[in-house]
Design an enzyme around this catalytic site. Structure first.
Site, PDB file in Angstrom:
ATOM      1  N   TYR A  45       4.199   3.857   0.743  1.00  0.00           N
ATOM      2  CA  TYR A  45       4.976   4.410   1.844  1.00  0.00           C
ATOM      3  C   TYR A  45       5.981   3.356   2.323  1.00  0.00           C
ATOM      4  O   TYR A  45       5.977   2.925   3.472  1.00  0.00           O
ATOM      5  CB  TYR A  45       4.100   4.947   2.987  1.00  0.00           C
ATOM      6  CG  TYR A  45       4.774   6.149   3.593  1.00  0.00           C
ATOM      7  CD1 TYR A  45       4.790   7.359   2.907  1.00  0.00           C
ATOM      8  CD2 TYR A  45       5.475   6.055   4.789  1.00  0.00           C
ATOM      9  CE1 TYR A  45       5.480   8.446   3.405  1.00  0.00           C
ATOM     10  CE2 TYR A  45       6.167   7.146   5.293  1.00  0.00           C
ATOM     11  CZ  TYR A  45       6.156   8.331   4.591  1.00  0.00           C
ATOM     12  OH  TYR A  45       6.841   9.397   5.072  1.00  0.00           O
ATOM     13  N   LEU A  46       6.821   2.952   1.381  1.00  0.00           N
ATOM     14  CA  LEU A  46       7.691   1.792   1.570  1.00  0.00           C
ATOM     15  C   LEU A  46       8.710   2.005   2.689  1.00  0.00           C
ATOM     16  O   LEU A  46       9.204   3.110   2.907  1.00  0.00           O
ATOM     17  CB  LEU A  46       8.437   1.480   0.263  1.00  0.00           C
ATOM     18  CG  LEU A  46       7.556   1.236  -0.969  1.00  0.00           C
ATOM     19  CD1 LEU A  46       8.440   0.894  -2.183  1.00  0.00           C
ATOM     20  CD2 LEU A  46       6.533   0.151  -0.738  1.00  0.00           C
ATOM     21  N   HIS A 102       9.317  -3.699   3.212  1.00  0.00           N
ATOM     22  CA  HIS A 102       8.942  -3.879   1.808  1.00  0.00           C
ATOM     23  C   HIS A 102      10.185  -4.116   0.950  1.00  0.00           C
ATOM     24  O   HIS A 102      10.165  -4.940   0.037  1.00  0.00           O
ATOM     25  CB  HIS A 102       8.243  -2.616   1.276  1.00  0.00           C
ATOM     26  CG  HIS A 102       7.005  -2.221   2.012  1.00  0.00           C
ATOM     27  ND1 HIS A 102       6.938  -1.111   2.815  1.00  0.00           N
ATOM     28  CD2 HIS A 102       5.785  -2.804   2.061  1.00  0.00           C
ATOM     29  CE1 HIS A 102       5.718  -1.009   3.318  1.00  0.00           C
ATOM     30  NE2 HIS A 102       5.000  -2.029   2.891  1.00  0.00           N
ATOM     31  N   GLY A 115       5.041 -10.178   3.992  1.00  0.00           N
ATOM     32  CA  GLY A 115       5.815 -10.169   5.225  1.00  0.00           C
ATOM     33  C   GLY A 115       5.182 -11.069   6.275  1.00  0.00           C
ATOM     34  O   GLY A 115       3.957 -11.138   6.399  1.00  0.00           O
ATOM     35  N   MET A 140       0.851  -1.192   0.000  1.00  0.00           N
ATOM     36  CA  MET A 140       0.000   0.000   0.000  1.00  0.00           C
ATOM     37  C   MET A 140       0.890   1.246   0.000  1.00  0.00           C
ATOM     38  O   MET A 140       0.441   2.341   0.362  1.00  0.00           O
ATOM     39  CB  MET A 140      -0.939  -0.004   1.202  1.00  0.00           C
ATOM     40  CG  MET A 140      -1.916  -1.185   1.146  1.00  0.00           C
ATOM     41  SD  MET A 140      -3.474  -0.900   1.979  1.00  0.00           S
ATOM     42  CE  MET A 140      -2.896  -0.625   3.632  1.00  0.00           C
ATOM     43  N   ARG A 148       3.305   2.866  10.909  1.00  0.00           N
ATOM     44  CA  ARG A 148       2.742   3.499  12.121  1.00  0.00           C
ATOM     45  C   ARG A 148       3.810   3.883  13.137  1.00  0.00           C
ATOM     46  O   ARG A 148       3.537   4.648  14.063  1.00  0.00           O
ATOM     47  CB  ARG A 148       1.770   2.554  12.817  1.00  0.00           C
ATOM     48  CG  ARG A 148       0.566   2.283  11.996  1.00  0.00           C
ATOM     49  CD  ARG A 148      -0.290   1.260  12.651  1.00  0.00           C
ATOM     50  NE  ARG A 148      -1.386   0.962  11.749  1.00  0.00           N
ATOM     51  CZ  ARG A 148      -2.537   0.453  12.115  1.00  0.00           C
ATOM     52  NH1 ARG A 148      -2.757   0.174  13.370  1.00  0.00           N
ATOM     53  NH2 ARG A 148      -3.470   0.214  11.244  1.00  0.00           N
TER      54      ARG A 148
END
Ligand code: PAF
Length: 296
Positions: free
Chosen positions: A26-27, A31, A141, A24, A181
Site C-alpha cells: 500500500y505504497l 516508500h 524511513g 508491507m 493510517r
C-alpha cells in the site's frame, strides 16, 4: 519490473549492487522516496511487499491492513524498482517457525512497550529478507525511528553485510507524516493529528537555537500537545538514534518521538536531531495531495 515470490527467484534476477526497500505494501510517497533513493545508488532495486503477520498484535489489524498488489506494482515500477518480491506467508515462514530475532533493550521502550512482540516480528522478517535476498544496502524511513534502531542493532549483532540507510520522513503538505493510517483521519480530527508535527517543528527550532536538554525538548512537545484536548498522548521521548536509549541530553544523533491516538487512529512521528551539525531533519513536504487519497 519483474515480480517474483521466492528468495531464489529474486537472487537469480539481481545483479551488481543490490538495494532493498522492505515494505508491507500500500505504497505512498514515503516508500517512493526510499525506492527513488535506492534507484540512484544501486544496480538492482528490490522492493519487498509482505504484510508480516508476526509483527501484528491484533488479528483484526492484520486482516484489515490495506492491500492492493496492482497499485503497488505500478507505483514501484514507476519509481524505478527492478524486482518486486512478494513472498507468501508459507514461503516466509515455512513449516513450524522456530527462530525469533529479538534485539533486547532497543525494542523495549516507546513503540515496543505499546506493542509487545512487535519488534521481534519486525527484526525476524527483516533478518530473513537480508539472509534470503542478500542486499548490499537496505532503505528504511526515519519516520519509524525505533524500527530503524532495531534494524541497525540486528545488522550489528548478527554481522549482516548490509549497510542500512535511514531516509527523511515525507510529510503531507500540512506537515502530517505520511502513513497509510492517514486515510482514516477525518476532517474533524485532522487539526488534532497535526498537533504532533507542529510540536516537533517547535522542538526542531529549539534544537537549532542551541537547546540540548531532553527535559526542555520534551516539555516543548508536551506543552504544545496540551492545546489539543482530543489527542490521547502515549509517549514523548528523546532517544539516541543508534540504540533507541533515552538520553538526558543530546550529545550524539537522537530523535524526539511522539505517539498518540486521535479519533481511534494511532499516530507516531519524530524529528532527528544531529548535534554534530546542529541541525534537525524535519523531513520533506509534498506540494500536492498524497497518492493515498486516490490521486496520481
Ligand atoms: O516498516 C514496515 O513497513 C515494516 O515494519 C517492515 C520494515 C517492512 C517489516 O515488515
Amino acid at each position: 519490473m519483474k515480480t517474483v515470490s521466492t528468495f531464489n527467484g529474486a537472487r537469480e534476477l539481481a545483479d551488481g549492487r543490490v538495494g532493498l526497500v522492505p515494505t508491507m505494501g500500500y505504497l505512498h510517497e514515503g516508500h517512493l522516496s526510499l525506492i527513488e533513493t535506492a534507484r540512484s545508488e544501486n544496480d538492482t532495486v528490490v522492493v519487498s511487499v509482505f504484510v508480516n503477520p508476526m509483527q501484528f498484535g491484533q488479528q483484526k489489524d492484520l486482516e484489515t491492513y490495506p492491500r492492493d498488489a496492482g497499485r503497488d506494482s505500478a507505483l514501484a515500477s514507476d519509481a524505478g524498482a527492478d524486482i518486486m518480491f512478494t513472498p507468501s506467508v508459507e514461503h516466509m515462514y515455512p513449516f513450524q517457525h522456530r527462530t525469533v530475532v529479538s534485539v533486547g533493550t532497543v525494542a523495549e521502550g516507546m513503540e515496543g512497550a505499546h506493542r509487545p512482540g512487535h519488534f521481534d516480528g519486525v527484526a525476524t522478517v527483516v533478518a530473513k529478507l537480508f539472509a534470503g535476498l542478500q542486499p548490499d544496502v537496505a532503505y528504511f524511513g526515519r519516520k519509524d525511528a525505533q524500527q530503524l534502531a532495531v534494524v541497525r542493532a540486528l545488522v550489528a549483532d548478527l554481522a549482516f553485510p548490509v549497510s542500512v540507510r535511514g531516509i527523511s520522513t515525507v510529510r503531507e503538505a500540512d506537515g502530517l507524516a505520511l502513513s497509510s493510517r492517514n486515510v482514516k483521519i477525518d476532517e474533524t480530527n485532522r487539526a488534532t493529528a497535526l498537533s504532533l508535527s507542529t510540536s516537533l517543528m517547535l522542538v526542531a527550532d529549539a534544537f537549532e537555537a542551541g537547546e540540548r536538554k531532553s527535559r526542555v525538548l520534551r516539555d516543548i512537545v508536551r506543552q504544545s500537545l496540551a492545546l489539543s484536548q482530543q489527542l490521547a498522548v502515549d509517549h514523548v521521548e528523546v532517544a539516541r538514534s543508534a540504540d533507541a536509549r533515552t538520553v538526558d541530553a543530546i550529545d550524539a544523533e537522537a530523535f524526539v518521538a511522539v505517539a498518540g491516538t486521535v479519533g481511534g487512529v494511532r499516530l507516531i512521528d519524530n524529528v532527528t536531531l544531529d548535534p554534530s551539525t546542529g541541525t534537525a531533519d524535519r523531513g520533506t513536504r509534498l506540494t500536492r495531495p498524497s497518492i493515498l487519497y486516490g490521486g496520481s
